[in-house]
Design a protein around this motif. Structure first.
Motif, PDB file in Angstrom:
ATOM      1  N   VAL A   1       0.853  -1.190   0.000  1.00 20.83           N
ATOM      2  CA  VAL A   1       0.000   0.000   0.000  1.00 20.83           C
ATOM      3  C   VAL A   1       0.891   1.242   0.000  1.00 20.83           C
ATOM      4  CG1 VAL A   1      -1.974  -1.097   1.138  1.00 20.83           C
ATOM      5  CG2 VAL A   1      -0.159  -0.069   2.524  1.00 20.83           C
ATOM      6  N   ALA A   2       0.253   2.396  -0.144  1.00 20.00           N
ATOM      7  CA  ALA A   2       0.961   3.668  -0.094  1.00 20.00           C
ATOM      8  C   ALA A   2       0.972   4.208   1.334  1.00 20.00           C
ATOM      9  CB  ALA A   2       0.295   4.678  -1.015  1.00 20.00           C
ATOM     10  N   ALA A   3       2.049   4.926   1.658  1.00 18.52           N
ATOM     11  CA  ALA A   3       2.154   5.654   2.919  1.00 18.52           C
ATOM     12  C   ALA A   3       2.525   7.101   2.593  1.00 18.52           C
ATOM     13  CB  ALA A   3       3.211   5.023   3.826  1.00 18.52           C
ATOM     14  N   PHE A   4       2.163   8.022   3.469  1.00 21.57           N
ATOM     15  CA  PHE A   4       2.296   9.443   3.160  1.00 21.57           C
ATOM     16  C   PHE A   4       3.086  10.156   4.254  1.00 21.57           C
ATOM     17  CE2 PHE A   4      -1.392   7.760   1.056  1.00 21.57           C
ATOM     18  CZ  PHE A   4      -1.305   8.287  -0.226  1.00 21.57           C
ATOM     19  N   PRO A   5       4.385  10.399   4.024  1.00 16.43           N
ATOM     20  CA  PRO A   5       5.212  11.061   5.046  1.00 16.43           C
ATOM     21  C   PRO A   5       4.662  12.412   5.482  1.00 16.43           C
ATOM     22  CG  PRO A   5       6.602  10.105   3.355  1.00 16.43           C
ATOM     23  CD  PRO A   5       5.191   9.968   2.866  1.00 16.43           C
ATOM     24  N   LEU A   6       4.019  13.137   4.568  1.00 15.32           N
ATOM     25  CA  LEU A   6       3.454  14.443   4.903  1.00 15.32           C
ATOM     26  C   LEU A   6       1.954  14.361   5.175  1.00 15.32           C
ATOM     27  CD1 LEU A   6       5.347  16.587   2.251  1.00 15.32           C
ATOM     28  CD2 LEU A   6       5.826  16.431   4.687  1.00 15.32           C
ATOM     29  N   GLY A   7       1.433  13.145   5.203  1.00 16.82           N
ATOM     30  CA  GLY A   7      -0.003  12.970   5.397  1.00 16.82           C
ATOM     31  C   GLY A   7      -0.746  13.053   4.078  1.00 16.82           C
ATOM     32  N   HIS A   8      -1.766  12.218   3.920  1.00 16.46           N
ATOM     33  CA  HIS A   8      -2.599  12.299   2.720  1.00 16.46           C
ATOM     34  C   HIS A   8      -3.313  13.653   2.704  1.00 16.46           C
ATOM     35  CE1 HIS A   8      -5.822  11.440  -0.148  1.00 16.46           C
ATOM     36  NE2 HIS A   8      -5.072  10.448  -0.589  1.00 16.46           N
ATOM     37  N   PRO A   9      -3.430  14.281   1.518  1.00 11.44           N
ATOM     38  CA  PRO A   9      -4.078  15.604   1.465  1.00 11.44           C
ATOM     39  C   PRO A   9      -5.467  15.638   2.079  1.00 11.44           C
ATOM     40  CG  PRO A   9      -3.013  15.109  -0.629  1.00 11.44           C
ATOM     41  CD  PRO A   9      -2.912  13.861   0.203  1.00 11.44           C
ATOM     42  N   GLU A  10      -6.173  14.502   2.120  1.00 10.97           N
ATOM     43  CA  GLU A  10      -7.524  14.493   2.673  1.00 10.97           C
ATOM     44  C   GLU A  10      -7.555  14.165   4.167  1.00 10.97           C
ATOM     45  OE1 GLU A  10     -10.029  11.987   0.331  1.00 10.97           O
ATOM     46  OE2 GLU A  10      -9.289  12.818  -1.555  1.00 10.97           O
ATOM     47  N   SER A  11      -6.411  13.838   4.740  1.00 16.65           N
ATOM     48  CA  SER A  11      -6.386  13.528   6.171  1.00 16.65           C
ATOM     49  C   SER A  11      -6.337  14.822   6.988  1.00 16.65           C
ATOM     50  CB  SER A  11      -5.168  12.667   6.517  1.00 16.65           C
ATOM     51  OG  SER A  11      -5.328  11.361   6.018  1.00 16.65           O
ATOM     52  N   PRO A  12      -7.152  14.932   8.037  1.00 20.85           N
ATOM     53  CA  PRO A  12      -7.173  16.173   8.813  1.00 20.85           C
ATOM     54  C   PRO A  12      -5.927  16.384   9.663  1.00 20.85           C
ATOM     55  CG  PRO A  12      -8.618  14.533   9.796  1.00 20.85           C
ATOM     56  CD  PRO A  12      -8.171  13.968   8.488  1.00 20.85           C
ATOM     57  N   ASP A  13      -5.224  15.302  10.004  1.00 16.14           N
ATOM     58  CA  ASP A  13      -4.044  15.435  10.849  1.00 16.14           C
ATOM     59  C   ASP A  13      -3.201  14.173  10.734  1.00 16.14           C
ATOM     60  OD1 ASP A  13      -4.960  13.449  12.964  1.00 16.14           O
ATOM     61  OD2 ASP A  13      -6.557  14.942  13.113  1.00 16.14           O
TER      62      ASP A  13
ATOM     63  N   THR B   1      -4.627  10.827  12.283  1.00 21.15           N
ATOM     64  CA  THR B   1      -5.675  10.188  11.486  1.00 21.15           C
ATOM     65  C   THR B   1      -5.064   9.447  10.304  1.00 21.15           C
ATOM     66  OG1 THR B   1      -7.276  11.896  12.102  1.00 21.15           O
ATOM     67  CG2 THR B   1      -7.770  10.594  10.132  1.00 21.15           C
ATOM     68  N   ASP B   2      -4.084  10.078   9.669  1.00 17.19           N
ATOM     69  CA  ASP B   2      -3.434   9.444   8.527  1.00 17.19           C
ATOM     70  C   ASP B   2      -2.729   8.162   8.945  1.00 17.19           C
ATOM     71  OD1 ASP B   2      -2.817   9.997   5.600  1.00 17.19           O
ATOM     72  OD2 ASP B   2      -0.818   9.575   6.386  1.00 17.19           O
ATOM     73  N   LEU B   3      -2.073   8.181  10.102  1.00 21.41           N
ATOM     74  CA  LEU B   3      -1.393   6.984  10.587  1.00 21.41           C
ATOM     75  C   LEU B   3      -2.401   5.876  10.885  1.00 21.41           C
ATOM     76  CD1 LEU B   3       1.333   5.736  11.390  1.00 21.41           C
ATOM     77  CD2 LEU B   3       0.949   6.613  13.703  1.00 21.41           C
ATOM     78  N   ARG B   4      -3.545   6.219  11.440  1.00 27.09           N
ATOM     79  CA  ARG B   4      -4.575   5.205  11.710  1.00 27.09           C
ATOM     80  C   ARG B   4      -5.054   4.560  10.413  1.00 27.09           C
ATOM     81  NH1 ARG B   4      -6.364   8.983  15.593  1.00 27.09           N
ATOM     82  NH2 ARG B   4      -8.022   9.743  14.193  1.00 27.09           N
ATOM     83  N   HIS B   5      -5.182   5.362   9.362  1.00 27.87           N
ATOM     84  CA  HIS B   5      -5.588   4.791   8.076  1.00 27.87           C
ATOM     85  C   HIS B   5      -4.536   3.820   7.549  1.00 27.87           C
ATOM     86  CE1 HIS B   5      -8.430   8.418   7.198  1.00 27.87           C
ATOM     87  NE2 HIS B   5      -9.024   7.475   7.891  1.00 27.87           N
TER      88      HIS B   5
END
Length: 302
Positions: free
Chosen positions: A145-157, A160-164
């Motif tokens: 899967v993909a991971a987002f070092p700066l957080g996914h643009p749709e994640s509020p914080d 939350t992004d880490l939980r996803h």
């Protein structure tokens, strides 16, 4: 061994990414790149998937050819954009029939405008974890899967992004590839936050040498416009000197690669842009080559 087992045991290795070609000349150049890089022993070669599934036939074709004709393990991207679940299931079946055992499951961005609101297909999927479960049910050996070092643009914080991300792991994902970032610290912070949850799922950083102004434009799309000011200070003096620009861009990539390796990152994911020279240079500078055989897979007999 499975890909996840290979990743867990890897030390100072690399993977490489290709995209389906849209014309015969590009396809020929791309395959020459595959043939040049295969002897360097990448852990795997990922093959991207067009927006809205537009390149799915090209993805299946290229990934299957890599499986059939090289010792390299192909990993096919799969996105949920604009496609019903039964069509996605058929793509997985086609990949498996072509000898492709591993998938990278991505929700994907809206076709034509990555910043447009996300709308799932009425008979499709809302989240990447659903794709993970589908691919595993259909028989995929491993799913990334993909991971987002700066957080996914749709994640509020970031939390939350880490939980996803952890949710995708709970769905069965066995590894993750981080979105491209030019600040090594961004990746290391994500790695450390993930480790703090107790997760030991392999996480790979992406590395792309910015060797021309055109490539810089590509990186703006891949990083959602997040470009550190220091990168411009390094590259701007060479905008009118093509050779010097490439040399400085390669120098930056080598520095980032060395920092990642020094921090204990075992595998670097290298973006090829369907050419071999930059990947070859990075592999040589960073000592990432691996003798064919070992953990590379055996080609499927045609």
């Amino acid at each position: 061994m499975s890909l996840v087992e290979d990743l867990r045991g890897a030390r100072r290795r690399f993977s490489v990414e290709f995209s389906p070609a849209h014309d015969e000349a590009t396809a020929a150049r791309q395959w020459r790149a595959v043939e040049r890089l295969a002897p360097l022993g990448p852990l795997f070669a990922s093959v991207t998937y067009g927006a809205g599934g537009g390149d799915k036939a090209g993805t299946v074709e290229l990934a299957s050819r890599i499986a059939r004709s090289t010792p390299v393990r192909p990993v096919a991207h799969l996105t949920a954009v604009g496609q019903p679940a039964d069509q996605l299931a058929q793509v997985v079946d086609d990949l498996l029939a072509g000898g492709v055992r591993d998938v990278l499951a991505l929700r994907g961005d809206p076709d034509g405008d990555p910043r447009a609101p996300w709308r799932p297909h009425p008979q499709g999927f809302q989240h990447a974890d659903q794709l993970v479960r589908l691919a595993l049910r259909r028989g995929a050996e491993s799913v990334g899967v993909a991971a987002f070092p700066l957080g996914h643009p749709e994640s509020p914080d970031p939390d939350t992004d880490l939980r996803h991300l952890l949710g995708k792991f709970r769905a069965g994902a066995g590894f993750a590839i981080a979105q491209l970032t030019f600040d090594v610290e961004d990746f290391l912070r994500l790695r450390d936050r993930l480790a703090a949850t107790g997760s030991d799922v392999p996480l790979l950083p992406g590395l792309l040498p910015v060797t021309s102004p055109r490539v810089l434009e590509v990186t703006r799309r891949l990083t959602d416009g997040h470009e550190p000011s220091w990168l411009h200070r390094r590259l701007d003096p060479f905008l009118d000197d093509r050779g010097a620009f490439r040399e400085e861009g390669m120098r930056v990539a080598v520095e980032d690669g060395r920092r990642l390796l020094a921090e204990g990152v075992p595998v670097l994911h290298l973006y090829s842009l369907n050419a071999a020279s930059n990947v070859e240079a990075l592999v040589g500078e960073l000592g990432l080559a691996h003798a064919p055989g070992g953990s590379c897979r055996t080609p499927v007999v045609p």
